[in-house]
Design a protein around this motif. Structure first.
Motif, PDB file in Angstrom:
ATOM      1  N   VAL A 173      -2.162  -1.790   0.627  1.00 52.39           N
ATOM      2  CA  VAL A 173      -0.757  -1.676   1.013  1.00 52.39           C
ATOM      3  C   VAL A 173      -0.012  -2.922   0.567  1.00 52.39           C
ATOM      4  O   VAL A 173      -0.414  -4.043   0.919  1.00 52.39           O
ATOM      5  CB  VAL A 173      -0.617  -1.503   2.538  1.00 52.39           C
ATOM      6  CG1 VAL A 173       0.840  -1.307   2.927  1.00 52.39           C
ATOM      7  CG2 VAL A 173      -1.466  -0.341   3.023  1.00 52.39           C
ATOM      8  N   PRO A 174       1.071  -2.786  -0.208  1.00 55.71           N
ATOM      9  CA  PRO A 174       1.889  -3.958  -0.545  1.00 55.71           C
ATOM     10  C   PRO A 174       2.443  -4.608   0.720  1.00 55.71           C
ATOM     11  O   PRO A 174       2.773  -3.925   1.698  1.00 55.71           O
ATOM     12  CB  PRO A 174       3.003  -3.383  -1.419  1.00 55.71           C
ATOM     13  CG  PRO A 174       2.454  -2.105  -1.948  1.00 55.71           C
ATOM     14  CD  PRO A 174       1.549  -1.578  -0.878  1.00 55.71           C
ATOM     15  N   ASN A 175       2.538  -5.926   0.710  1.00 59.34           N
ATOM     16  CA  ASN A 175       2.984  -6.667   1.886  1.00 59.34           C
ATOM     17  C   ASN A 175       4.513  -6.748   1.928  1.00 59.34           C
ATOM     18  O   ASN A 175       5.112  -7.430   1.089  1.00 59.34           O
ATOM     19  CB  ASN A 175       2.404  -8.083   1.877  1.00 59.34           C
ATOM     20  CG  ASN A 175       0.895  -8.075   1.903  1.00 59.34           C
ATOM     21  OD1 ASN A 175       0.292  -7.307   2.643  1.00 59.34           O
ATOM     22  ND2 ASN A 175       0.275  -8.917   1.095  1.00 59.34           N
ATOM     23  N   ARG A 205       3.432 -13.920   2.463  1.00 56.54           N
ATOM     24  CA  ARG A 205       3.410 -14.805   1.305  1.00 56.54           C
ATOM     25  C   ARG A 205       2.456 -14.326   0.219  1.00 56.54           C
ATOM     26  O   ARG A 205       2.446 -14.862  -0.880  1.00 56.54           O
ATOM     27  CB  ARG A 205       3.001 -16.219   1.734  1.00 56.54           C
ATOM     28  CG  ARG A 205       3.968 -16.860   2.719  1.00 56.54           C
ATOM     29  CD  ARG A 205       3.504 -18.254   3.083  1.00 56.54           C
ATOM     30  NE  ARG A 205       4.433 -18.893   4.021  1.00 56.54           N
ATOM     31  CZ  ARG A 205       4.253 -20.121   4.515  1.00 56.54           C
ATOM     32  NH1 ARG A 205       3.184 -20.825   4.163  1.00 56.54           N
ATOM     33  NH2 ARG A 205       5.140 -20.621   5.357  1.00 56.54           N
ATOM     34  N   ASN A 206       1.655 -13.354   0.545  1.00 57.45           N
ATOM     35  CA  ASN A 206       0.648 -12.873  -0.407  1.00 57.45           C
ATOM     36  C   ASN A 206       1.227 -11.720  -1.224  1.00 57.45           C
ATOM     37  O   ASN A 206       1.644 -10.702  -0.670  1.00 57.45           O
ATOM     38  CB  ASN A 206      -0.597 -12.407   0.350  1.00 57.45           C
ATOM     39  CG  ASN A 206      -1.748 -12.084  -0.578  1.00 57.45           C
ATOM     40  OD1 ASN A 206      -1.649 -12.267  -1.798  1.00 57.45           O
ATOM     41  ND2 ASN A 206      -2.838 -11.614  -0.007  1.00 57.45           N
ATOM     42  N   ASP A 207       1.258 -11.890  -2.546  1.00 58.85           N
ATOM     43  CA  ASP A 207       1.791 -10.839  -3.411  1.00 58.85           C
ATOM     44  C   ASP A 207       0.777  -9.740  -3.681  1.00 58.85           C
ATOM     45  O   ASP A 207       1.147  -8.658  -4.138  1.00 58.85           O
ATOM     46  CB  ASP A 207       2.263 -11.441  -4.742  1.00 58.85           C
ATOM     47  CG  ASP A 207       3.520 -12.284  -4.556  1.00 58.85           C
ATOM     48  OD1 ASP A 207       4.331 -11.932  -3.699  1.00 58.85           O
ATOM     49  OD2 ASP A 207       3.657 -13.286  -5.273  1.00 58.85           O
ATOM     50  N   SER A 208      -0.510 -10.013  -3.475  1.00 57.76           N
ATOM     51  CA  SER A 208      -1.528  -8.991  -3.686  1.00 57.76           C
ATOM     52  C   SER A 208      -1.509  -8.000  -2.528  1.00 57.76           C
ATOM     53  O   SER A 208      -1.313  -8.396  -1.367  1.00 57.76           O
ATOM     54  CB  SER A 208      -2.913  -9.619  -3.802  1.00 57.76           C
ATOM     55  OG  SER A 208      -2.980 -10.493  -4.908  1.00 57.76           O
ATOM     56  N   PRO A 209      -1.703  -6.723  -2.796  1.00 58.69           N
ATOM     57  CA  PRO A 209      -1.730  -5.736  -1.703  1.00 58.69           C
ATOM     58  C   PRO A 209      -2.838  -6.036  -0.703  1.00 58.69           C
ATOM     59  O   PRO A 209      -3.927  -6.501  -1.068  1.00 58.69           O
ATOM     60  CB  PRO A 209      -1.979  -4.411  -2.439  1.00 58.69           C
ATOM     61  CG  PRO A 209      -1.528  -4.659  -3.844  1.00 58.69           C
ATOM     62  CD  PRO A 209      -1.833  -6.101  -4.118  1.00 58.69           C
ATOM     63  N   SER A 210      -2.560  -5.780   0.555  1.00 57.82           N
ATOM     64  CA  SER A 210      -3.555  -6.004   1.608  1.00 57.82           C
ATOM     65  C   SER A 210      -4.553  -4.856   1.629  1.00 57.82           C
ATOM     66  O   SER A 210      -4.180  -3.686   1.539  1.00 57.82           O
ATOM     67  CB  SER A 210      -2.864  -6.116   2.971  1.00 57.82           C
ATOM     68  OG  SER A 210      -2.010  -7.235   3.016  1.00 57.82           O
ATOM     69  N   ARG A 211      -5.823  -5.214   1.750  1.00 57.22           N
ATOM     70  CA  ARG A 211      -6.884  -4.210   1.846  1.00 57.22           C
ATOM     71  C   ARG A 211      -7.084  -3.859   3.316  1.00 57.22           C
ATOM     72  O   ARG A 211      -7.406  -4.730   4.133  1.00 57.22           O
ATOM     73  CB  ARG A 211      -8.174  -4.736   1.237  1.00 57.22           C
ATOM     74  CG  ARG A 211      -9.320  -3.728   1.186  1.00 57.22           C
ATOM     75  CD  ARG A 211     -10.525  -4.341   0.486  1.00 57.22           C
ATOM     76  NE  ARG A 211     -11.579  -3.375   0.263  1.00 57.22           N
ATOM     77  CZ  ARG A 211     -12.570  -3.121   1.120  1.00 57.22           C
ATOM     78  NH1 ARG A 211     -12.621  -3.782   2.281  1.00 57.22           N
ATOM     79  NH2 ARG A 211     -13.494  -2.228   0.836  1.00 57.22           N
TER      80      ARG A 211
END
Length: 660
Positions: A251-253, A286-292
């Motif tokens: 899921v994108p943050n 702050r994290n651009d990577s999608p959350s697992r």
């Protein structure tokens, strides 16, 4: 009135055109948009501006390029042992609209972190069974039209800004519609709310292993894609669901939320949904990577859909985003004993089928095209030193042409052979000894030494152009020969006409004994030359192992048929010479032998090397089977003329040195 309302709704939706250069450059033309150098250019964003990298190129896009069949895209393999733990990419939806009055569609922008790949392949496929049916063929008129894309940046320059975590490559060619053509009239039909499958494979600069994954998502409707707060697309990991029955999603943050509410629904039809599970997950804005996110729920038979709602301090701050629908087939209510019986009866068949499927997969992955891998930077060409006898001109030409074939098609770097047109003795300093020293220095560190067994010396028509060059080369390698053999960088090959006595004695006898016969063992030779090991079917089991299939092995490419022709010609020449020498010996023996059969038997004249036709021509006396068996210890009694001096009487000879 209804038509007017629809027109107003269409005009009220703002949109944009796609940015990808494939749709902004004409084929074979330099007439491109300002941000594209060519139709192969990559679009790179660093968060604020667009950058260019000449080392990055879009190799192909099957929807835009001229490809033979859509089936080629569907058959591409996106499976690997390694999978993504965290995603270096995400999907950004946008409203696609070329003109003010055009119907808006949802476009998909794949954004992949630029520093996280060297070669990238991906595929978008609509999984709606009315458009793309599973396991069936498609012709050019089919509505199913997947998009396969490959992007390569192996020639990209090393720059500090390319390593930034904020840099993404953007590819926004995919748009949610398909074209239905009836009676020469084309209709653009939107695919909003359809489920799509995204397949991704990436090679990185840091690792030689390929990473792949497959994810499904729901194509959002254009009216749900808001400009201020873009709709987040949820990616569901299909491999985890198929193998482990776990719902794993990325899921994108949202930057305006600190938590997300994950709701799992059991779907009976389009309108009836039952919430069976929910959980709250903290995220980092702050994290651009999608959350697992792993849904903590035991999945049973049925159809499931996930909804994600953004929260800020436990307050809903956005609309929920829905995932694609996952379907787990019903397993039935079988009794445990029946299930055990079925499992026991099919375990052997399942094991065999699994091994066979794995064998096919490993065989496909082990297919090597050296030239393509060199161009992609996956193989670094290494130098090769070729040592062989030059006494027979035909053999020297075969080895020379073999060197050219290896360099052109087989991923080999600089080749050092005395007669080579580029790096031979005659190309630089003409001192053979100096050339031998320099050529060995060039391959000492990471190159390969190849000994090629030559034909018999009797085939040599004249003196070698560089006498003793093979011995000089072998002498330089002698001290390090054992080390090179242990490292797999010392190879010995032969042809059908070869005489292994022509190989220098310093070469380890084990290699000489197991010399590879060309062209029969060409695939094994190329695998060893490229240092491509055998692939195990299972990483935990060392056997059985599969030999890589190096495609230029069959010598059918340019230069190969000529090599095969010259090898056969030299084989025929060697065979004819052997027959000619045997016939000469037979004629000489018959000339010196009388007609007496007893003389033939007593003096053991060998007739085995003579052909039957030649025996009949020379009228050889036939020997009976009993007479063919001779006693051991027989000696020849040769009587010289009585007037000739005998060796026995030389002791009492006249030793004076006076000459008249």
């Amino acid at each position: 009135m209804i038509v007017l309302l629809l027109l107003i709704s269409v005009l009220s939706v703002h949109g944009k055109d796609r940015m990808c250069c494939r749709y902004h450059c004409a084929p074979n033309s330099t007439d491109c948009a300002s941000w594209c150098a060519s139709r192969d250019s990559c679009i790179i964003w660093n968060g604020t501006e667009m950058l260019k990298d000449e080392g990055c190129e879009v190799v192909y896009d099957t929807k835009k390029d001229d490809v033979p069949s859509k089936q080629n895209c569907l058959q591409k393999n996106f499976r690997s042992r390694a999978t993504f733990e965290t995603l270096p990419f995400y999907l950004e939806p946008y409203v696609y609209k070329r003109g003010v009055s055009d119907t808006p569609f949802t476009g998909i922008d794949l954004r992949y972190r630029y520093s996280s790949f060297k070669n990238l392949r991906f595929r978008f496929k609509n999984t709606n069974h009315n458009i793309c049916q599973e396991n069936s063929g498609f012709d050019d008129d089919s509505l199913c039209n997947p998009r396969c894309v490959e992007i390569d940046r192996s020639r990209s320059l090393e720059r500090m800004e390319t390593k930034s975590e904020m840099m993404f490559i953007s590819y926004d060619c995919e748009v949610g519609f398909y074209i239905s053509e009836k009676n020469t009239h084309k209709n653009w039909i939107g695919t909003a709310e359809d489920d799509y499958l995204l397949s991704v494979c990436a090679d990185t600069f840091e690792s030689s292993s390929r990473i792949c994954g497959e994810y499904i998502f729901k194509m959002p409707a254009p009216e749900h894609v808001e400009k201020e707060t873009p709709s987040n697309i949820i990616l569901l990991d299909t491999k985890e669901f198929e193998n482990s029955d776990k719902i794993v999603m990325f899921v994108p943050n949202p930057h305006y939320a600190d938590k997300i509410l994950v709701s799992l629904f059991l779907v009976s039809d389009e309108k009836n949904k039952q919430e069976v599970h929910k959980q709250i997950v903290k995220i980092s804005s702050r994290n651009d990577s999608p959350s697992r996110v792993v849904v903590d729920f035991t999945v049973e038979s049925g159809r499931y859909q996930v909804a994600v709602t953004p929260l800020k301090e436990d307050t809903v701050v956005g609309n929920p985003c829905y995932s694609a629908i996952l379907t787990r087939q019903s397993q039935g209510g079988h009794a445990p004993n029946i299930i055990s019986s079925i499992l026991c009866s099919i375990v052997v068949i399942g094991l065999i089928l699994g091994i066979y499927k794995r064998y096919q997969q490993v065989t496909e992955e082990a297919t090597i095209e050296p030239r393509t891998m060199v161009e992609a930077g996956r193989i670094v060409p290494k130098p090769l030193l070729v040592i062989s006898s030059l006494d027979v001109f035909e053999h020297a030409q075969i080895v020379k042409e073999l060197c050219s074939y290896l360099k052109q098609w087989c991923g080999v770097g600089d080749i050092y052979f005395p007669l080579d047109d580029e790096r031979g003795i005659h190309c630089g300093q003409r001192d053979p000894w100096k050339w031998a020293q320099n050529s060995y220095d060039c391959v000492r560190e990471n190159g390969t030494i190849l000994f090629v067994a030559g034909p018999k010396q009797s085939l040599a028509g004249s003196t070698s152009l560089y006498p003793g060059i093979q011995e000089n080369q072998a002498f330089l390698v002698t001290q390090e020969m054992s080390m090179l053999a242990d490292q797999g960088r010392l190879l010995v090959v032969k042809f059908a006409y070869s005489d292994m006595k022509t190989v220098p004695s310093a070469v380890p006898q084990q290699l000489v004994k197991n010399a590879l016969l060309l062209p029969d063992k060409m695939n094994t030779f190329l695998s060893l030359l490229l240092q491509e090991p055998k692939r195990p079917i299972c990483c935990k089991l060392p056997f059985p192992r599969i030999q890589p299939d190096v495609l230029p092995k069959d010598l059918t490419r340019q230069g190969g048929p000529e090599i095969l022709k010259k090898i056969h010609e030299l084989i025929d020449k060697e065979r004819n010479q052997v027959n000619t020498d045997q016939d000469k010996n037979c004629r000489l023996e018959r000339l010196l032998s009388p007609e007496d059969e007893d003389f033939v038997r007593k003096n053991l004249i060998d007739q085995n090397s003579c052909s039957e036709d030649l025996k009949n021509e020379l009228n050889w006396p036939s020997l009976s089977k009993k007479q063919e068996k001779t006693d051991e210890g027989r000696i020849f009694d040769i009587q010289l003329e009585e007037t000739l001096p005998s060796m026995k009487n030389l002791i009492s000879r006249d030793k004076s040195t006076d000459f008249v």
